[in-house]
Design a protein around this motif. Sequence first.
Motif: not given
Length: 213
Positions: A55-56, A98-102, A122-124
């Motif tokens: 989340d950055d 937002k997504a799991d990966l960019p 990215p949320q991971t």
Amino acid sequence: MNLGSIRTLVSNFVSDPDQTRFSGKYDDTINRAQEQFALETRSLWKGTTWTHAADDADEALPTDLMWEDWVTYDGIKLTPITRYELFQKNGDDWTDDKADLPTHYIIDPEQAVKEIVLYPIPQTAKTLAMRYFPLPASVSADTDVPLNSSSLMAQFHIGIAAYAAWLILLYESMTPEIVAKRRDLLAIYSDTCDKATNLFKNMLSSEESLFIN
């Protein structure tokens, strides 16, 4: 060669062996010459990584970055994109995506902030990696070695000396003799750039096979 020996070579190129006629100009032009060489040949590169938090959106860029070569997130290559392209797709809301990966990244000099922005956010948490072409560190002491002290780059130092001399001769009146001398110096520099480009282009292209697309 180090700065002291390159300075001597430059002074001989410009017929100033005592280094008095162009005193105070040698070190600056040598630094400008190594920057120009690095810019034209892309023969210097560095790698860096960040442990990127979930989340950055962004990370600060290296201070010596000229431009990036490639960027990966968790080993997967990201695609560069502009703010305008994202705005065309999503309007101002793209900064909230937002997504799991960019899948993309932005390095946006018009924002006057040296940072890389990931899209979507990215949320991971994973490793963000980048290979980039750096601005070479300035040389000031006689023992300093241009092009980040790389021994592999020593073969190209004569080109840096030639380009520095070409710059210094801008301070002279452009007589036919000076014009001819500058033409010869630029030919030496250009030949050095060609040799460096040919030497390193295979190294650059071979790395494309490392990525999962």
